[in-house]
Each structure stands twice: as structure tokens, then as C-alpha cells.
Design a protein around this motif. Structure first.
Motif: not given
Ligand code: GLN
Length: 510
Positions: A71, A74-75, A78, A128-130, A132-133, A439, A442
Motif C-alpha cells: 500500500y 502506491t504513493v 502515483g 492501483k492508484p492510477n 483509481s484516479t 496518498g 492510502f
């Protein structure tokens, strides 16, 4: 000027058709993630650490480091997407690394094992972060359809999380671990094919392309940044593998580091750094922004406590299911990992309809009350499990209904907190630091896995204990669950009592 191709304008069920490509891509990515997670703890206990007396302890430590890093990455993913790669390329890079990771897991070898987890960590950081955005970019700012778009997307996540443990768990039990892990890898590739077909059909218009700065093609030390990022991503895998394999404590009990390993230490550092930076941001902000940011920090903290108990599902609760729940003729212990997602699929729409119904009657509770109630649901869910011991059969196995009810309650709690909190973060954060606050949100999952590791280590059972699976282990688990129940209930009560104050901090945000 945005060049939107005609295909990207098409609607399905009132939503941009791109949503459905992202829905299936994420469904399959989560299929791979949760299919693997269902097997992970049991695979470590039964294969990787089989010969260790303290195999539960080692498993809890590695599971916690894996979850925290998966997790936290992801920061970074992103950030790199925003400044260099753009969302599409990040999703491809992440997806490919994750599928390689899953296939490497199919090799039964300790080095392959740690390397595979690292590839999944790096891959997830980009994916994962990308994705979602990306969902957010399909809608105009303030489009009321966006919330329901995210609800549909959350359903995709949980359809993957529901089917995968059932199928991968079945394959692992019937044919062997590597078939289970292999299917997870195939799932990830399927997700990428969906995403790729969306791009080919032009459903995303010009969204998700690399940033206009052209950084991707600008060289650093003679190498294009896009290529450099890919090389560094792959090169970081052995380093992360080393971190994961350093699961032993840095010092003996009672010394300065106590039970801490390198990854724990890293997260202490990250925790202080984030809090320090947050304090700096708050000092610089206007008084109104400061109050809202403080509320955002509190919600993130409450969410961390909740995930810290919730994410025990893949670790302690899976072990409890395999040792002390009567699953005969129902499912395997790995397959019990599908229960949370099953309840989310059943409950997500009724609960979001309940909020709308209550809003119409001006009775929709404000966010801090929902968070307090969510923690109470978590507390009650563990209280149920803690009391299952009284119904155990002569082998120390408790009825499956306790586990089913426990997952029902914690899933209600999840729906009171996770989707609500996600949308509140975007309302509470000033526009200029919104990505940073997401961030931090997350990171609540990342820190939660530190809690999971701590609890998992406390509830570790040594393999030298005569009777793994009888009343001895049952007592360890139910005793632990009772303590968790008390902490979660206590936290819920504190949040409810503090709610009138937190409400004031939030100003006009509901
Ligand atoms: N179940 C959700 C997902 O997989 C959230 C999990 C989490 O943040 N801990 O996306």
C-alpha cells in the motif's frame, strides 16, 4: 484542447463506456491480488516457514511487511505517474510486473518467493492508484454521476475479491499451490487485456497520456526517463525482497528495538515524516483549511485502526479458520477470504440507498458518527468470534456461522467508513494538496498492516505446541479476539463521544 474521440463519448447505463473497461481491468487485478492473498499466509506456514518452530511469527512478520509495502508503494507510483509516465503507461508497467510476480510465486523456492512478493509490491504501486484516479478523469468536475461511478468500480474490486479466493483456493487444495498462484497471474494478464482493448477502441480519448512536459522522453544520464523508471522499478525488487526477508527482530525483547524489524523501523520513520510534513502544511494553511485538515488526519487515523483489525482476515483469521472452524463440506480456509467481498457485494447498494433515504429525511448521520459506528461494528464482529469458543465441538472446532456473521458485521463497518472517508478526503483537503492527502489516505492501509503484524505476532502459535487445532489454539484465538473487540469498541465509543467536536472542525462538509 482535449481531443476526445467519438468512442470515448459513448455511454453505457448512463456512464462513460471507459468505466466498464476500467471496471473489468480492476476486477481482474483484484482477482489476482486477493486470490494470492487467500493463499499467502497458509503457504508461508505450510511451505516457506514449515520447518521453523516460530513459523506463525515469521509468517505474521512477512505478511505485515508485504501489506505495508504494497500500500505504501502506491504513493510513489502515483507521484511517478503524475510527473513522468502518465496513468496508461503506469497501469501497463504495474500490471506486467504484478503478473510476473504471480508467476514467479508459482515456483516453490524461498528466493523466488520473496522476489515475487517484491514484484507484486512494485507492480501494485504503479497499478492501483492510477486505475483509481483514471475513473475520476472520466467525469467532469462536480458530475453527480461520479459517486455512483465509484460505487460501480468498488463492486468490480469486490467481485474480483469474492471469486478469486474461491477459485485459487480450490485449485491450490486440489492440484497444488502453484496452480492457485498461476491462476492469479492469469487473472492479472486478463485485466491488462481488458485495459488494452479499451485503449485500442479509443474509449479513453486522450486521458491518461504522459504529462505534457514530455519528461518521459527527456533523458537523465543519457537514458530516457520513461526507460529509467522501468529499470529502477525492476532493480528495486531485489532490495525490497531483502527487506521482506529481514523479518527477524533487530533486538531482543526489552532492548531498544524490542520486537522491531527493518520494515517496522522504516514505517516508524515514514509515520513521523508524514506527521511532520502534515504539521508543516497545517501551519501554512488558513485557519479554516487547518481545521478541515485536522479532521482529515483524524479520519485517516480512525481508518488505520479499522483496517488494522479488518486486514487480520488474510492472516490470523485465515489461520483460525484453518485450525479452529468447522469448514467440513463448506469451503477451505483459503476460501473463507472471499466472505468479506461477498458481503460487500450484497450490502454496498442497500447501504448507499439507506444514506440517500436518510438524507431526504435530514437524518443522514455526519461522517464522524459513521466512523464511530463503523468501529463499533468491527468491535461487535470480533466479540462474536471471541464468544464462538462456547459452541466448539469435541475437536475444538467452532461452527462456520460465527465466521459468516463476523464477516457480515465487519463488512457493514467497512461500508460505513471506507467509501464515505474516500469521498470526504476530497472535500476536506484544499485543492492544491489533494493528491498528497489521497496518498496519506492510502497510507492508512499501509500502517494498518503494521498493526496486523503486531497482533499476528502476539497470537502466533509455536509449531512445537502439541496440539495445533485443538482447544489450546482455540483459547489463544478467542482470547486475542476478545482483546481486539474491547479495543475496537473502546475506539468506537471515543470517536462517538468526540464526534460533536470533530463535526465543528469539518465546517460545512457533511
Ligand atoms: N478492499 C479494498 C480494495 O481492495 C480496500 C482495501 C484497503 O484499502 N485495505 O481496494
Amino acid at each position: 484542447m482535449s481531443q476526445i474521440s467519438p468512442a470515448s463519448e459513448k455511454q453505457i447505463l448512463g456512464h462513460p463506456q471507459g468505466l466498464f473497461y476500467l471496471f473489468f481491468a480492476e476486477l481482474w487485478e483484484r482477482f489476482s491480488f486477493y486470490g494470492m492473498r487467500a493463499l499467502l499466509t497458509l503457504y508461508m506456514v505450510q511451505v516457506i516457514f514449515e520447518k521453523l518452530v516460530e513459523r506463525d511469527y515469521a509468517t505474521a512478520a512477512v505478511y505485515s511487511s508485504y501489506g505495508s509495502l504494497v500500500y505504501a508503494s502506491t504513493v510513489v507510483g502515483g507521484r511517478i505517474s503524475d510527473s513522468i509516465l502518465g496513468m496508461r503507461k503506469s497501469i501497463f508497467l504495474g500490471g506486467i510486473l504484478m503478473s510476473i510476480g504471480h508467476f514467479v510465486l508459482a515456483v516453490e523456492h524461498n528466493i523466488a518467493f520473496f522476489l515475487a512478493l517484491s514484484l507484486i509490491i512494485v507492480g501494485n504501486g504503479f497499478f492501483k492508484p492510477n486505475i483509481s484516479t483514471f475513473v475520476g478523469t472520466l467525469y467532469e468536475k462536480g458530475d453527480p454521476k461520479k459517486d455512483s461511478g465509484f460505487t460501480i468500480f468498488y463492486m468490480g474490486i469486490n467481485i474480483g475479491g469474492w471469486i478469486a479466493p474461491l477459485l485459487c483456493g480450490w485449485l491450490a487444495a486440489k492440484y497444488g499451490w502453484h496452480y492457485g498462484f498461476g491462476l492469479a497471474g492469469i487473472g492479472m494478464l486478463t485485466g491488462l487485456i481488458f485495459f488494452w482493448s479499451g485503449i485500442k477502441k479509443g474509449v479513453f480519448g486522450d486521458r491518461g497520456l504522459p504529462p505534457a512536459t514530455g519528461a518521459i522522453d527527456k533523458p537523465i544520464a543519457g537514458i530516457k526517463q520513461g526507460v529509467l523508471v522501468t529499470i529502477l522499478a525492476i532493480a528495486s525488487a531485489p532490495l525490497i525482497a531483502y527487506l521482506l526477508s529481514s523479518y527477524k527482530p533487530l533486538g531482543a525483547e526489552g532492548t531498544m528495538f524490542g520486537d522491531t524489524n527493518i520494515v517496522n523501523l522504516l514505517f516508524y520513520f515514514i509515520g513521523f515524516a508524514v506527521l511532520g510534513y502534515m504539521a508543516y502544511v497545517m501551519v501554512k494553511a488558513t485557519p479554516d483549511e487547518r481545521k478541515k485538515l485536522f479532521a482529515a488526519v483524524l479520519f485517516t487515523f480512525f481508518m488505520t485502526i479499522f483496517w488494522g483489525f479488518h486486514e487480520l482476515s488474510g492472516s490470523v483469521i485465515t489461520l483460525f479458520a484453518s485450525r479452529n472452524v468447522d469448514l467440513s463440506g463448506i469451503m477451505t480456509a483459503a476460501q473463507t477470504n472471499s466472505l468479506n467481498s461477498m458481503w460487500i457485494i450484497i450490502l454496498a447498494i442497500p447501504i448507499s440507498m439507506m444514506w440517500t433515504w436518510l438524507t431526504k429525511r435530514k437524518m443522514n448521520p455526519r461522517t464522524p458518527y459513521k466512523f464511530g459506528l463503523g468501529l463499533l461494528f468491527a468491535g461487535v464482529s470480533f466479540y462474536i468470534l471471541a464468544n464462538s469458543g462456547g459452541s466448539a465441538n469435541e475437536d475444538g472446532l467452532v461452527p462456520f456461522s460465527y465466521l459468516l456473521l463476523m464477516y457480515f458485521l465487519i463488512s457493514v463497518g467497512e461500508l460505513f467508513m471506507s467509501p464515505v472517508g474516500l469521498s470526504k478526503m476530497t472535500d476536506l483537503a484544499p485543492q492544491r494538496i489533494i493528491a498528497f492527502i489521497m496518498g496519506v489516505w492510502f497510507l492508512s492501509s499501509a500502517f494498518a498492516f503494521q498493526v496486523v503484524g503486531f497482533i499476528g505476532k502476539q497470537m502466533a502459535i509455536e509449531s512445537s505446541d502439541a496440539n495445533i487445532g485443538g482447544f489450546d489454539t482455540l483459547d489463544v484465538y478467542t482470547g486475542g479476539f476478545m482483546l481486539i473487540a474491547k479495543y475496537a469498541l473502546g475506539a468506537g465509543v471515543i470517536v462517538l463521544l468526540a464526534s460533536p467536536l470533530i463535526k465543528k472542525l469539518m465546517g460545512n462538509v457533511h
